[in-house]
Design an enzyme around this catalytic site. Structure first.
Site, mmCIF file in Angstrom:
data_model
loop_
_atom_site.group_PDB
_atom_site.id
_atom_site.type_symbol
_atom_site.label_atom_id
_atom_site.label_comp_id
_atom_site.label_asym_id
_atom_site.label_seq_id
_atom_site.Cartn_x
_atom_site.Cartn_y
_atom_site.Cartn_z
ATOM 1 N N ASP A 11 0.851 -1.187 0.000
ATOM 2 C CA ASP A 11 0.000 0.000 0.000
ATOM 3 C C ASP A 11 0.888 1.240 0.000
ATOM 4 O O ASP A 11 1.689 1.442 0.911
ATOM 5 C CB ASP A 11 -0.900 -0.023 1.246
ATOM 6 C CG ASP A 11 -1.949 1.070 1.228
ATOM 7 O OD1 ASP A 11 -2.183 1.652 0.156
ATOM 8 O OD2 ASP A 11 -2.537 1.338 2.290
ATOM 9 N N TYR A 16 -1.244 10.183 -3.240
ATOM 10 C CA TYR A 16 -1.436 11.403 -4.023
ATOM 11 C C TYR A 16 -0.519 12.517 -3.527
ATOM 12 O O TYR A 16 0.011 13.302 -4.324
ATOM 13 C CB TYR A 16 -2.893 11.868 -3.950
ATOM 14 C CG TYR A 16 -3.879 11.057 -4.765
ATOM 15 C CD1 TYR A 16 -3.554 9.791 -5.245
ATOM 16 C CD2 TYR A 16 -5.154 11.542 -5.042
ATOM 17 C CE1 TYR A 16 -4.457 9.033 -5.966
ATOM 18 C CE2 TYR A 16 -6.070 10.796 -5.780
ATOM 19 C CZ TYR A 16 -5.721 9.537 -6.231
ATOM 20 O OH TYR A 16 -6.622 8.795 -6.957
ATOM 21 N N ARG A 69 -1.145 14.686 9.031
ATOM 22 C CA ARG A 69 -1.911 13.812 9.933
ATOM 23 C C ARG A 69 -1.456 13.985 11.375
ATOM 24 O O ARG A 69 -2.274 13.956 12.298
ATOM 25 C CB ARG A 69 -1.756 12.342 9.506
ATOM 26 C CG ARG A 69 -2.361 12.024 8.158
ATOM 27 C CD ARG A 69 -2.258 10.547 7.824
ATOM 28 N NE ARG A 69 -2.550 10.308 6.424
ATOM 29 C CZ ARG A 69 -2.813 9.115 5.910
ATOM 30 N NH1 ARG A 69 -2.825 8.047 6.695
ATOM 31 N NH2 ARG A 69 -3.057 8.984 4.621
ATOM 32 N N ASP A 129 -3.185 2.750 -5.953
ATOM 33 C CA ASP A 129 -2.103 2.832 -4.969
ATOM 34 C C ASP A 129 -1.896 1.562 -4.153
ATOM 35 O O ASP A 129 -1.287 1.613 -3.083
ATOM 36 C CB ASP A 129 -2.340 4.017 -4.031
ATOM 37 C CG ASP A 129 -3.654 3.906 -3.264
ATOM 38 O OD1 ASP A 129 -4.420 2.946 -3.510
ATOM 39 O OD2 ASP A 129 -3.922 4.783 -2.426
ATOM 40 N N GLU A 130 -2.359 0.413 -4.638
ATOM 41 C CA GLU A 130 -2.129 -0.818 -3.872
ATOM 42 C C GLU A 130 -2.066 -2.027 -4.796
ATOM 43 O O GLU A 130 -2.613 -2.019 -5.898
ATOM 44 C CB GLU A 130 -3.211 -1.015 -2.804
ATOM 45 C CG GLU A 130 -4.604 -1.158 -3.359
ATOM 46 C CD GLU A 130 -5.661 -1.351 -2.287
ATOM 47 O OE1 GLU A 130 -5.328 -1.864 -1.202
ATOM 48 O OE2 GLU A 130 -6.817 -1.012 -2.553
#
Length: 443
Positions: A11, A16, A69, A129-130
């Site tokens: 992952d 992005y 985050r 994306d994985e």
């Protein structure tokens, strides 16, 4: 579920934002978000190379860097609300083409990652994306090479593993951190750089990995030796992605897809987690049922409500007869195995996405109110579809075999039924190409 296979889920971390930071190095290591375009505002074309830093944007956040985050910014927040908790936040808007988001730069970056991952494993692209990997063959070759390279004396200070199958060489490690080889093909020496490794249900990071890897030789099951070898290969592939593309990714390594995917989310970013069979119960039992991807929707809600349960462990404790009475014999057997982490689904060799889709949703005052507007947006969607099909044909020499059109006419009254249905034709999933062996890419 066969324990004698090694699967991984890879992952890409906040992908992005990584793509945007690679395009504009000034954004690297900054609190950064990527926001959706404003469907109620200016829909002019915005190319990837245009200035897309919009500090005053109040778009919905679709990707959040880990720096952001850590300051409390979350996905689906509005950008200006996020700036209140993170004043230094950098806001990048997605490119726009045909009056809607253009994800081409992210798809292309994802394809470059897949090219590297597929060089050392059976690779199934799961999304932009994985991906899922099957590294079983490489792990078996690595074990065989390690067995041939076992030192003549067990007290020797280091072991060398000639990774012939992957054209790589295993790193040597001090004897005090390396387990003794076994008679069953040997145990792979523990690489020196394991700061970003974890073993599920063990102490965090390197300490837990050392403890698991340094067990006595007779404590290792053959499937654990294979898992360890697979972890070495996955680490090498992740390192190759970082070296050649500059992208970090996290991974879970296990004997099944479902456990590999759970593992990849346990420790992020830029880390990997092994999920040995012996740790499965401790990992799954406290997990909320919707965390299993197969039970995250309506069916999962029905199972929780109908059985009065909330966790995977509670599902595992339900007698099979009760499950059969609730969902039938076939579904009951599947649920029982799922609760034990048993999943026979294979990694399907697929490096190219199998469909191309484009669509647009019209809400509120953007709702289409006549045939002229419907016709305009059908032309825009058709133009995008044509561009992507032509690009896919140029790159991969293939053409789609089937065209489907989805229409959502929810909320239309009898008088406006036709207009509402036509409007929705260019709404959710308005154009979708799904092919056979020569299919194109999922949007």
């Amino acid at each position: 579920m066969s324990k004698m296979r090694v699967l991984a889920h890879v992952d890409l971390d906040a992908f992005y934002t990584q793509v945007e930071a690679k395009r504009d190095p000034s954004l690297k290591a900054q609190p950064l978000v990527v926001v959706q375009y404003n469907p109620y505002g200016d829909l002019r074309t915005l190319k990837p190379w245009d200035d897309r830093l919009f500090p005053d944007s109040n778009g919905s956040i679709i990707a959040v860097s880990y720096e952001a985050r850590r300051q409390g910014v979350k996905r689906n927040m509005m950008a200006q609300a996020a700036k209140k908790v993170c004043p230094d936040l950098r806001i990048v808007q997605v490119p726009v083409a045909h009056g809607k988001a253009d994800l081409t730069i992210y798809r292309e970056a994802g394809s470059a990652v897949i090219n590297i991952l597929s060089s050392g494993a059976v690779c199934e692209r799961a999304s932009i994306d994985e991906a899922y990997l099957d590294v079983t063959a490489g792990a078996q070759q690595l074990l065989a090479a390690a067995a041939q390279q076992q030192p003549a004396k067990q007290g020797q200070q280091q072991q060398q593993g000639d990774v012939a199958g992957a054209n790589r060489q295993a790193d040597s490690v001090p004897v005090n951190s390396s387990p003794e080889p076994t008679g069953n093909g040997g145990i792979i020496p523990l690489p020196e750089a394991i700061e970003d490794w974890h073993v599920a249900s063990q102490a965090p990071s390197a300490a837990g990995v050392y403890a698991w890897w340094s067990r006595p030789a007779d404590a290792w099951a053959p499937d654990e030796q294979l898992l360890a070898a697979g972890a070495v290969l996955v680490a090498q592939l992740r390192a190759a992605v970082a070296k050649h593309l500059g992208f970090s990714c996290s991974a879970g390594i296990a004997h099944s897809k479902i456990l590999a995917k759970l593992g990849s989310g346990l420790n992020k970013p830029a880390q990997q987690t092994l999920v040995p069979a012996a740790t499965v119960s401790a990992l799954l039992n406290p997990l909320p049922l919707p965390k299993l991807r197969q039970l995250g929707g309506k069916f999962g809600e029905e199972v929780m409500a109908g059985l009065g349960i909330n966790t995977v462990g509670e599902l595992a404790a339900i007698p099979l007869a009760r499950l059969e009475a609730f969902v039938g014999q076939e579904q009951a057997a599947w649920l029982s195995r799922l609760a034990q982490g048993k999943d026979d689904e294979e990694v399907k060799p697929r490096t190219l996405p199998k469909s191309i889709s484009c669509g647009k949703t019209f809400r509120g005052n953007t709702a289409l109110n006549g045939s002229t507007a419907v016709h305009k947006w059908l032309q825009e969607l058709a133009a995008e579809l044509q561009e992507r099909i032509e690009a896919d044909r140029k790159d991969y020499q293939r053409l789609p075999q089937l065209l489907t059109v989805s229409i959502d006419s929810a909320g239309a009254d009898s008088e406006g039924q036709a207009a509402a249905a036509a409007a929705a034709a260019s709404s959710a999933g308005a154009s979708n190409i799904i092919g056979g062996p020569t299919a194109a890419e999922a949007g």
